[in-house]
Motif scaffolding. Structure first.
Motif, mmCIF file in Angstrom:
data_model
loop_
_atom_site.group_PDB
_atom_site.id
_atom_site.type_symbol
_atom_site.label_atom_id
_atom_site.label_comp_id
_atom_site.label_asym_id
_atom_site.label_seq_id
_atom_site.Cartn_x
_atom_site.Cartn_y
_atom_site.Cartn_z
ATOM 1 N N ALA A 63 80.306 25.492 14.701
ATOM 2 C CA ALA A 63 79.454 24.295 15.760
ATOM 3 C C ALA A 63 78.694 24.917 16.945
ATOM 4 C CB ALA A 63 80.728 23.246 16.276
ATOM 5 N N TYR A 64 79.376 26.165 17.414
ATOM 6 C CA TYR A 64 78.864 26.737 18.637
ATOM 7 C C TYR A 64 77.481 27.624 18.038
ATOM 8 C CZ TYR A 64 78.281 29.850 22.432
ATOM 9 O OH TYR A 64 77.648 30.390 23.773
ATOM 10 N N ALA A 65 77.556 28.264 16.841
ATOM 11 C CA ALA A 65 76.503 29.065 16.500
ATOM 12 C C ALA A 65 75.333 28.168 15.982
ATOM 13 C CB ALA A 65 76.937 30.003 15.362
ATOM 14 N N GLU A 66 75.754 27.184 15.032
ATOM 15 C CA GLU A 66 74.655 26.255 14.508
ATOM 16 C C GLU A 66 74.303 25.130 15.332
ATOM 17 O OE1 GLU A 66 76.038 25.461 10.495
ATOM 18 O OE2 GLU A 66 76.751 27.692 10.285
ATOM 19 N N GLN A 67 74.923 24.932 16.331
ATOM 20 C CA GLN A 67 74.689 23.777 17.403
ATOM 21 C C GLN A 67 74.534 22.097 16.670
ATOM 22 O OE1 GLN A 67 71.331 24.548 20.025
ATOM 23 N NE2 GLN A 67 71.678 26.648 20.043
ATOM 24 N N ARG A 68 75.721 22.321 15.919
ATOM 25 C CA ARG A 68 75.919 20.964 15.138
ATOM 26 C C ARG A 68 77.303 20.491 15.174
ATOM 27 N NH1 ARG A 68 77.539 21.272 9.759
ATOM 28 N NH2 ARG A 68 77.549 23.514 8.921
ATOM 29 N N ILE A 127 82.659 19.596 18.016
ATOM 30 C CA ILE A 127 81.439 18.940 18.290
ATOM 31 C C ILE A 127 80.768 19.879 19.532
ATOM 32 C CG2 ILE A 127 80.315 16.967 19.308
ATOM 33 C CD1 ILE A 127 83.745 16.435 17.970
ATOM 34 N N PRO A 128 79.580 20.166 19.326
ATOM 35 C CA PRO A 128 79.038 21.105 20.237
ATOM 36 C C PRO A 128 78.801 20.189 21.652
ATOM 37 C CG PRO A 128 77.306 20.569 18.409
ATOM 38 C CD PRO A 128 78.582 20.199 18.227
ATOM 39 N N VAL A 129 78.827 20.953 22.828
ATOM 40 C CA VAL A 129 78.406 20.162 24.196
ATOM 41 C C VAL A 129 77.518 20.946 24.474
ATOM 42 C CG1 VAL A 129 79.411 19.555 26.365
ATOM 43 C CG2 VAL A 129 81.153 19.609 24.551
ATOM 44 N N ARG A 130 76.238 20.116 24.797
ATOM 45 C CA ARG A 130 74.865 20.641 25.356
ATOM 46 C C ARG A 130 74.703 20.392 26.481
ATOM 47 N NH1 ARG A 130 73.750 18.725 19.957
ATOM 48 N NH2 ARG A 130 73.309 20.315 18.457
ATOM 49 N N ARG A 131 73.836 21.203 27.081
ATOM 50 C CA ARG A 131 73.212 21.103 28.663
ATOM 51 C C ARG A 131 72.181 21.763 28.623
ATOM 52 N NH1 ARG A 131 73.369 23.201 33.466
ATOM 53 N NH2 ARG A 131 72.698 21.921 35.051
ATOM 54 N N LEU A 190 80.873 19.735 32.283
ATOM 55 C CA LEU A 190 82.091 19.381 31.660
ATOM 56 C C LEU A 190 82.783 18.602 32.256
ATOM 57 C CD1 LEU A 190 82.237 23.062 30.475
ATOM 58 C CD2 LEU A 190 81.646 21.328 29.102
ATOM 59 N N GLN A 191 83.264 18.422 33.649
ATOM 60 C CA GLN A 191 83.938 17.602 34.272
ATOM 61 C C GLN A 191 83.639 16.330 34.141
ATOM 62 O OE1 GLN A 191 83.667 19.631 38.167
ATOM 63 N NE2 GLN A 191 85.733 20.817 37.848
ATOM 64 N N LEU A 192 82.358 15.942 34.134
ATOM 65 C CA LEU A 192 81.986 14.629 33.708
ATOM 66 C C LEU A 192 82.599 14.036 32.405
ATOM 67 C CD1 LEU A 192 78.154 14.520 35.106
ATOM 68 C CD2 LEU A 192 80.181 13.242 36.068
ATOM 69 N N LEU A 193 82.253 15.125 31.320
ATOM 70 C CA LEU A 193 83.055 14.817 29.968
ATOM 71 C C LEU A 193 84.447 14.668 30.015
ATOM 72 C CD1 LEU A 193 82.799 14.724 26.938
ATOM 73 C CD2 LEU A 193 83.329 17.383 27.044
ATOM 74 N N VAL A 235 82.648 23.750 23.055
ATOM 75 C CA VAL A 235 82.737 23.012 22.124
ATOM 76 C C VAL A 235 84.077 21.928 22.215
ATOM 77 C CG1 VAL A 235 83.345 23.044 19.442
ATOM 78 C CG2 VAL A 235 81.745 24.487 20.456
ATOM 79 N N VAL A 236 83.941 20.835 21.639
ATOM 80 C CA VAL A 236 85.179 19.947 21.765
ATOM 81 C C VAL A 236 85.566 19.873 20.327
ATOM 82 C CG1 VAL A 236 85.771 17.621 22.040
ATOM 83 C CG2 VAL A 236 84.373 18.753 23.557
#
Length: 136
Positions: free
Chosen positions: A84-89, A109-113, A19-22, A120-121
């Motif tokens: 966005a969090y629940a549906e990952q989209r 916008i979901p943030v994935r790792r 997240l810090q990279l983002l 989420v942003v």
């Protein structure tokens, strides 16, 4: 951000580093999108989200009068954030939200790792200050 993560989430050190990279590139992203960005992390109990980061654009009007970092939003209050969090989209459906007599378009916008959503942003665009498209 570290204090809010420790106090309210289950994210590990590698997730925080991601997240810090983002956030390292966040000002240019806010400026190019002419929108406020807010980073939301899920509460460890699953009851909502904590705002842990915010960036305002220098290229247009802000969508938020006040800072939202440290704010908690319970599930159900912001459907686009939940979806966005629940549906990952990416979620951008719906009418603009109104904040202090200003229409705001919200995109989540979901943030994935490593195959999971860790944050989420939200991209919040003040529609009163929408720029006219140009060759730039």
């Amino acid at each position: 951000m570290s204090e809010l993560v420790r106090s309210h989430t289950d994210l590990g050190p590698d997730d925080v580093a991601w997240l810090q990279l983002l956030q390292a590139d966040w000002q240019i992203i806010a400026d190019l999108s002419f929108a406020d960005l807010v980073l939301w992390l899920p509460d460890r109990e699953g009851s909502g989200f904590w705002a842990v980061g915010q960036m305002r654009p220098t290229t247009g009007p802000t969508s938020y009068v006040d800072d939202v970092v440290g704010t908690f939003v319970p599930r159900g209050r912001r459907p686009l954030l939940d979806a966005a969090y629940a549906e990952q989209r990416l979620v951008r459906e719906g009418d603009p939200e109104w904040r202090d007599d200003v229409p705001v378009r919200v995109e989540s916008i979901p943030v994935r790792r490593e195959g999971r959503v860790i944050a989420v942003v939200t991209r919040n665009t003040n529609l009163l200050g929408v720029r006219t498209p140009s060759r730039l």
